[in-house]
Design a protein around this motif. Structure first.
Motif, PDB file in Angstrom:
ATOM      1  N   HIS A 174       0.788  -1.232   0.000  1.00 22.75           N
ATOM      2  CA  HIS A 174       0.000   0.000   0.000  1.00 22.75           C
ATOM      3  C   HIS A 174       0.819   1.281   0.000  1.00 22.75           C
ATOM      4  CE1 HIS A 174      -3.194  -2.833   1.059  1.00 22.75           C
ATOM      5  NE2 HIS A 174      -4.023  -1.919   0.643  1.00 22.75           N
TER       6      HIS A 174
ATOM      7  N   GLU B 215      -5.070   6.401  -1.526  1.00 23.05           N
ATOM      8  CA  GLU B 215      -5.737   6.277  -0.233  1.00 23.05           C
ATOM      9  C   GLU B 215      -5.173   7.313   0.745  1.00 23.05           C
ATOM     10  OE1 GLU B 215      -5.239   2.044  -1.917  1.00 23.05           O
ATOM     11  OE2 GLU B 215      -4.017   3.866  -1.715  1.00 23.05           O
ATOM     12  N   ARG B 216      -6.020   7.790   1.619  1.00 21.59           N
ATOM     13  CA  ARG B 216      -5.529   8.656   2.702  1.00 21.59           C
ATOM     14  C   ARG B 216      -4.708   7.800   3.654  1.00 21.59           C
ATOM     15  NH1 ARG B 216      -8.616  13.332   3.650  1.00 21.59           N
ATOM     16  NH2 ARG B 216      -7.564  13.519   5.654  1.00 21.59           N
ATOM     17  N   TRP B 217      -3.765   8.441   4.329  1.00 24.93           N
ATOM     18  CA  TRP B 217      -2.829   7.734   5.207  1.00 24.93           C
ATOM     19  C   TRP B 217      -2.592   8.555   6.457  1.00 24.93           C
ATOM     20  CZ3 TRP B 217       1.775  10.199   6.458  1.00 24.93           C
ATOM     21  CH2 TRP B 217       2.748   9.446   7.125  1.00 24.93           C
TER      22      TRP B 217
ATOM     23  N   TYR C 129      -4.741   3.212   6.219  1.00 33.44           N
ATOM     24  CA  TYR C 129      -5.118   3.689   4.890  1.00 33.44           C
ATOM     25  C   TYR C 129      -6.624   3.539   4.726  1.00 33.44           C
ATOM     26  CZ  TYR C 129      -0.123   3.047   3.798  1.00 33.44           C
ATOM     27  OH  TYR C 129       1.254   3.101   3.793  1.00 33.44           O
ATOM     28  N   TRP C 130      -7.263   4.508   4.066  1.00 35.59           N
ATOM     29  CA  TRP C 130      -8.685   4.438   3.802  1.00 35.59           C
ATOM     30  C   TRP C 130      -9.020   5.390   2.658  1.00 35.59           C
ATOM     31  CZ3 TRP C 130      -6.425   7.687   7.071  1.00 35.59           C
ATOM     32  CH2 TRP C 130      -6.895   8.994   7.176  1.00 35.59           C
ATOM     33  N   MET C 131     -10.155   5.187   2.052  1.00 38.35           N
ATOM     34  CA  MET C 131     -10.599   6.041   0.958  1.00 38.35           C
ATOM     35  C   MET C 131     -11.293   7.283   1.510  1.00 38.35           C
ATOM     36  SD  MET C 131      -9.635   4.953  -1.932  1.00 38.35           S
ATOM     37  CE  MET C 131      -9.064   3.469  -2.774  1.00 38.35           C
TER      38      MET C 131
ATOM     39  N   TRP D  79      -7.743  11.434  -8.455  1.00 35.13           N
ATOM     40  CA  TRP D  79      -8.506  11.155  -7.235  1.00 35.13           C
ATOM     41  C   TRP D  79      -9.209  12.388  -6.678  1.00 35.13           C
ATOM     42  CZ3 TRP D  79      -2.973   9.791  -5.934  1.00 35.13           C
ATOM     43  CH2 TRP D  79      -2.592   8.615  -6.590  1.00 35.13           C
TER      44      TRP D  79
ATOM     45  N   ARG E  66     -12.944  12.330  -5.512  1.00 35.30           N
ATOM     46  CA  ARG E  66     -13.398  11.439  -4.449  1.00 35.30           C
ATOM     47  C   ARG E  66     -14.151  12.238  -3.383  1.00 35.30           C
ATOM     48  NH1 ARG E  66      -8.143   7.564  -3.496  1.00 35.30           N
ATOM     49  NH2 ARG E  66      -8.502   6.212  -5.311  1.00 35.30           N
TER      50      ARG E  66
END
Length: 535
Positions: free
Chosen positions: A275, A379-381, A436-438, A457, A460
């Motif tokens: 990831h 993805e956000r982190w 990590y998540w969207m 992105w 989103r």
């Protein structure tokens, strides 16, 4: 109060006082700027400041702070913007953010006396560039985000990475700091505050420097710092190993740390490999190969190393549950050879040696773009960390595995991916889970990572529910580490602090705050310090 709501009349008067004292060019208060400064890497949306001030000198910083606090405004320092701990997000609307990035001069490189003095807004990339050709380097010489991260930010949050396995955190390299206090006074710590003395030592009475390290600006705004210099090692080698068990890798890291032969190193799990954009891009493209080639001692060896990197890539990392990546340095080829042999001997019982492309490429361009602020597919982190005694490494690794096994259902339910990284920092074991998540891409991510990179992105939608779930998981993890005896460096306004400290010790901290900032206007809320009425 949202960014679009009405600003109070007395705040408008304070804003006008700031503009008159500092000039329109130094004070920004448009909606776009205020909105941008209301977010950090994780926490959003925060409270927008009344204004943002960008001073270019220590004197201008002092004037800005004095003017703001005289008007009853709180003052919040900000460096490179890489924080994810609420460190530079205001806790109230009548706040002024002091963006220190224009304070970026290298004031003095003193090779004979082995120190460098830099302004707090200088990035680690700029500091290292200023030392090129001197044969010298600071002990800790920057975080992975050093192209953006500033010296002042690192001092405020106590940063660790390059050089840290051997030399500790940034705090261990500091000789003194110059700080603007809440009333605008400029004070210096270490021998730099003595008449006729150079800033060559931290000591000579109480260690006042330490008070301003890790405080996240709660006691004052750092405007410059002096760091120790040491000879840059002439020889360097890289090692990587794969492990089936987290505890096996942790034990090897601890044993390697005991030898004091590791300059920096880190362990990651397979999920981090899958990831992390930073890991996946380490050996991508001709630019990385060029960096490897030019960083070698000879053109021929550089070409050979570049070919090895291209051949090995990073796909092999996924064959191992955990991988460890080590940099070791020495003064001579013979000493380096001995280092490598000793480190290999420590790892060989439970680990498998791997191609060393990851640490090699990372060292070839240590301060690349901060692509790791987002996951591989945008993805956000956000990470979280704690440090433990070195002898606790195996126990913590095992406990960590059990803790996150217990959180597996929560992670799956909310679409959160967990990964973990570990380091040794001096005699401490450092553990950093990341999530990590969207979610939506914020302007901070776009500017930091690059508009072109995030373009696919940008549409989103915000995912506030999952972001809140991540915040809840981070808090549970923080409390779990604290219950295991862990300590967190980057406290700011995020980590448990007051509740983990014995009352008398915390009362001493509050007394220091009251002495330096009696109206509690200097970055209120940091370190769990209570606020008091301001007007």
């Amino acid at each position: 109060m949202s960014i679009s709501e009405h600003i109070r009349a007395d705040d408008l008067m304070a804003l006008e006082t700031l503009r008159q004292a500092l000039g329109d060019g130094m004070v920004r208060h448009d909606v776009e700027t205020r909105t941008y400064y209301a977010n950090d890497v994780f926490w959003q949306p925060g409270i927008a400041p009344l204004a943002v001030v960008l001073p270019g000198t220590a004197a201008e910083t002092a004037l800005a702070v004095r003017t703001a606090t005289d008007c009853g405004l709180s003052v919040v320092p900000r460096g490179g913007g890489m924080s994810y701990t609420k460190g530079y997000i205001p806790d109230r609307t009548d706040s002024v953010i002091i963006d220190t990035r224009k304070l970026n001069a290298v004031i003095e490189v003193n090779a004979a006396d082995r120190y460098v003095t830099v302004e707090a807004g200088a990035t680690w990339n700029e500091v290292n560039a200023a030392l090129e050709g001197t044969g010298l380097r600071t002990g800790y010489w920057g975080p992975l985000s050093g192209i953006n991260a500033t010296v002042g930010g690192a001092l405020s949050q106590n940063s660790a990475f390059f050089g840290s396995a051997l030399n500790g955190t940034v705090a261990d390299s500091v000789l003194g700091v110059t700080v603007v206090l809440a009333d605008g006074r400029i004070v210096t710590t270490g021998s730099g505050n003595r008449k006729g003395a150079r800033p060559f030592t931290r000591y000579g009475g109480p260690d006042l420097t330490g008070m301003f390290l890790g405080d996240n600006g709660a006691f004052g705004i750092k405007v410059s710092a002096t760091l120790s210099l040491w000879p840059r090692p002439e020889e360097v080698e890289f090692l990587s190993f794969g492990f089936a068990k987290f505890s096996d890798m942790a034990l090897v890291q601890a044993r390697m740390a005991e030898t004091r032969l590791v300059s920096e190193g880190f362990g990651i799990d397979r999920t981090k490999v899958e990831h992390s954009a930073s890991v996946n891009k380490l050996s991508d493209g001709l630019q990385a190969l060029g960096n490897v080639a030019t960083s070698a001692k000879s053109l021929l060896s550089g070409v050979r190393q570049a070919v090895n990197v291209a051949t090995s890539g990073t796909a092999f990392l996924k064959d191992h549950a955990f991988t460890l990546h080590i940099v070791t340095e020495a003064r001579s080829p013979a000493a380096l050879s001995d280092n490598v042999a000793r480190l290999r001997a420590i790892a060989r019982n439970t680990g498998v040696e791997l191609p060393n492309s990851v640490p090699k490429v990372m060292r070839s361009k240590p301060f690349g773009p901060v692509r790791g602020m987002l996951g591989r597919n945008g993805e956000r982190w956000v990470p979280i960390h704690a440090v433990f005694p070195l002898g606790e490494a195996v126990r913590i690794a095992e406990a960590n595995q059990a803790f996150f096994a217990g959180e597996a259902g929560f992670l799956e339910r909310h679409g959160i991916v967990y990964s973990v990284m570990t380091m040794t920092v001096g005699n401490e074991f450092f553990i950093e889970p990341a999530f990590y998540w969207m979610d939506e891409i914020t302007p901070l991510h776009a500017r930091s990572v690059g508009e072109a990179t995030v373009a696919p992105w940008m549409d989103r939608p915000a995912n506030a529910a999952t972001r809140q779930a991540v915040a809840e998981l981070r808090r549970r993890t923080q409390e779990f580490y604290a219950s295991m005896g862990g300590i967190s460096w980057q406290v700011a306004g995020d980590y448990p602090f007051r509740e983990t400290m014995d009352p008398d010790s915390y009362a001493m901290l509050e007394a220091v705050k009251s002495a330096l900032d009696p109206r509690r206007l200097m970055n209120p809320g940091m370190l769990g310090l209570d606020t008091v009425p301001r007007r």
